[in-house]
Design a protein around this motif. Structure first.
Motif, short mmCIF file in Angstrom:
data_model
loop_
_atom_site.label_atom_id
_atom_site.label_comp_id
_atom_site.label_asym_id
_atom_site.label_seq_id
_atom_site.Cartn_x
_atom_site.Cartn_y
_atom_site.Cartn_z
N ALA A 15 0.82 -1.21 0.00
CA ALA A 15 0.00 0.00 0.00
C ALA A 15 0.85 1.26 0.00
O ALA A 15 0.60 2.19 -0.77
N PHE A 16 1.86 1.30 0.83
CA PHE A 16 2.73 2.48 0.89
C PHE A 16 3.54 2.65 -0.39
O PHE A 16 3.72 3.77 -0.88
N SER A 17 4.03 1.55 -0.95
CA SER A 17 4.86 1.64 -2.15
C SER A 17 4.05 2.01 -3.39
O SER A 17 4.61 2.50 -4.37
N CYS A 18 2.74 1.79 -3.32
CA CYS A 18 1.88 2.09 -4.47
C CYS A 18 0.90 3.22 -4.19
O CYS A 18 -0.14 3.32 -4.84
N GLU A 19 1.22 4.04 -3.22
CA GLU A 19 0.37 5.19 -2.90
C GLU A 19 0.21 6.08 -4.13
O GLU A 19 1.18 6.45 -4.79
N GLN A 70 -0.84 2.38 21.82
CA GLN A 70 -1.52 3.67 21.75
C GLN A 70 -0.70 4.69 20.94
O GLN A 70 -1.25 5.62 20.36
N ASN A 71 0.62 4.49 20.91
CA ASN A 71 1.50 5.39 20.17
C ASN A 71 1.29 5.31 18.66
O ASN A 71 1.79 6.15 17.91
N ARG A 72 0.54 4.31 18.21
CA ARG A 72 0.29 4.17 16.77
C ARG A 72 -1.03 4.79 16.33
O ARG A 72 -1.29 4.93 15.14
N SER A 73 -1.87 5.14 17.29
CA SER A 73 -3.19 5.66 16.96
C SER A 73 -3.11 7.03 16.31
O SER A 73 -2.23 7.83 16.63
N GLY A 74 -4.01 7.29 15.38
CA GLY A 74 -4.08 8.59 14.73
C GLY A 74 -3.16 8.75 13.54
O GLY A 74 -3.22 9.77 12.85
N LYS A 75 -2.31 7.77 13.29
CA LYS A 75 -1.40 7.88 12.16
C LYS A 75 -2.14 7.54 10.86
O LYS A 75 -2.97 6.63 10.83
N PRO A 76 -1.88 8.30 9.78
CA PRO A 76 -2.60 8.06 8.53
C PRO A 76 -2.29 6.70 7.93
O PRO A 76 -1.16 6.20 8.05
N LYS A 77 -3.29 6.10 7.31
CA LYS A 77 -3.13 4.80 6.67
C LYS A 77 -3.13 4.98 5.15
O LYS A 77 -3.82 5.86 4.63
N PRO A 78 -2.39 4.17 4.43
CA PRO A 78 -2.35 4.29 2.97
C PRO A 78 -3.71 3.99 2.34
O PRO A 78 -4.51 3.24 2.90
N GLU A 79 -3.96 4.57 1.18
CA GLU A 79 -5.30 4.53 0.58
C GLU A 79 -5.79 3.12 0.23
O GLU A 79 -6.98 2.84 0.30
N HIS A 80 -4.91 2.22 -0.17
CA HIS A 80 -5.35 0.89 -0.64
C HIS A 80 -5.35 -0.17 0.47
O HIS A 80 -5.58 -1.35 0.16
N LEU A 81 -5.11 0.23 1.70
CA LEU A 81 -4.89 -0.76 2.75
C LEU A 81 -6.05 -1.75 2.90
O LEU A 81 -5.85 -2.96 2.88
N GLN A 82 -7.28 -1.25 3.04
CA GLN A 82 -8.41 -2.15 3.24
C GLN A 82 -8.67 -3.01 2.01
O GLN A 82 -8.97 -4.21 2.13
N ASP A 83 -8.55 -2.43 0.83
CA ASP A 83 -8.74 -3.21 -0.40
C ASP A 83 -7.72 -4.32 -0.51
O ASP A 83 -8.03 -5.43 -0.98
N LEU A 84 -6.51 -4.06 -0.07
CA LEU A 84 -5.47 -5.09 -0.12
C LEU A 84 -5.73 -6.17 0.92
O LEU A 84 -5.44 -7.36 0.67
N ARG A 85 -6.26 -5.81 2.05
CA ARG A 85 -6.64 -6.82 3.05
C ARG A 85 -7.71 -7.74 2.46
O ARG A 85 -7.63 -8.97 2.60
#
Length: 229
Positions: A15-19, A70-85
């Motif tokens: 997802a990150f590499s294909c943003e 908790q330190n990971r909360s609020g960080k943006p997720k790549p656009e295709h993440l759910q589709d890739l899941r």
């Protein structure tokens, strides 16, 4: 030889590499990574040689310590993440965890398969599991023995894990923790050293252990090792 693939790592990497690129490009990236794993480990790129795992809803660790990760909360997720899941489930038969992490499902499956199982990931936490480990970045295959895996997790109990917001003893890193555990021959001895290092605070040792220890069987939480173990 069965390869157990950490699908969470694959989805984020693709997802990150294909943003900003089409979803199909990210799906192709997933397939390329899987083919590369099979080529380097199994030498036979067939679906029979691997199982895929991704993390679903719920995690018992939040009941142990609400600030876990908790330190990971609020960080943006790549656009295709759910589709890739979704793609991993549809195209690669990925199993989705419930109430625990994919790491737990992978470890449980590895223990069922025995020491010849291969875990494919870049997550260092798996180095507590006695089996073979394939590092996706380094493209290396190593084997972890049972006591070596125990030593790894008790080292983590002493030093904590900043990536998961788990706090250890201030000033204790991997080198110092390793020196503290030198001479231990059993899991109980590793545990006793940790308790002494925390000034007798068994609750803190237990909390860290339950957060960091990956499940070996369904429903089996970490527990204080017996004197004979």
């Amino acid at each position: 030889m069965k390869i157990l693939i950490d699908g969470d790592i694959l989805t984020y990497r693709a997802a990150f590499s294909c943003e900003g690129q089409p979803l199909e490009d990210a799906q192709d990236k997933i397939d390329e990574i899987v083919e590369d794993i099979l080529k380097n480990v199994a030498f036979d790129a067939t679906s029979e040689n691997y199982e895929m795992f991704i993390t679903g809803k719920g995690n018992f660790r939040f009941d142990v310590q609400p600030t876990y990760k908790q330190n990971r909360s609020g960080k943006p997720k790549p656009e295709h993440l759910q589709d890739l899941r979704d793609y991993l489930v549809e195209a690669h038969g990925a199993k989705v965890s419930s109430g625990q992490e994919a790491d737990d499902d992978i470890t449980i499956r590895a223990m069922e398969l025995g020491p010849d199982a291969v875990i494919a990931s870049i997550d260092k936490d798996f180095l507590q599991v006695p089996c073979h480990h394939y590092n996706l970045n380094k493209k290396t295959l190593v084997k972890v023995e049972e006591f070596e895996g125990l030593l790894f997790v008790y080292t983590q109990i002493l030093m904590g894990d900043k990536a998961d917001n788990v706090f250890g003893i201030k000033g204790v890193g991997p080198v110092k923790a390793g020196k503290m555990l030198v001479g231990a021959k059993t899991e109980r001895e590793l545990y006793d050293i940790c308790v002494a290092a925390y000034g007798g605070d068994t609750s803190k040792v237990t909390e860290n252990a339950k957060l960091l220890w990956l499940l070996r069987k369904e429903g089996q939480m970490w527990s204080i090792p017996s004197v004979d173990s």
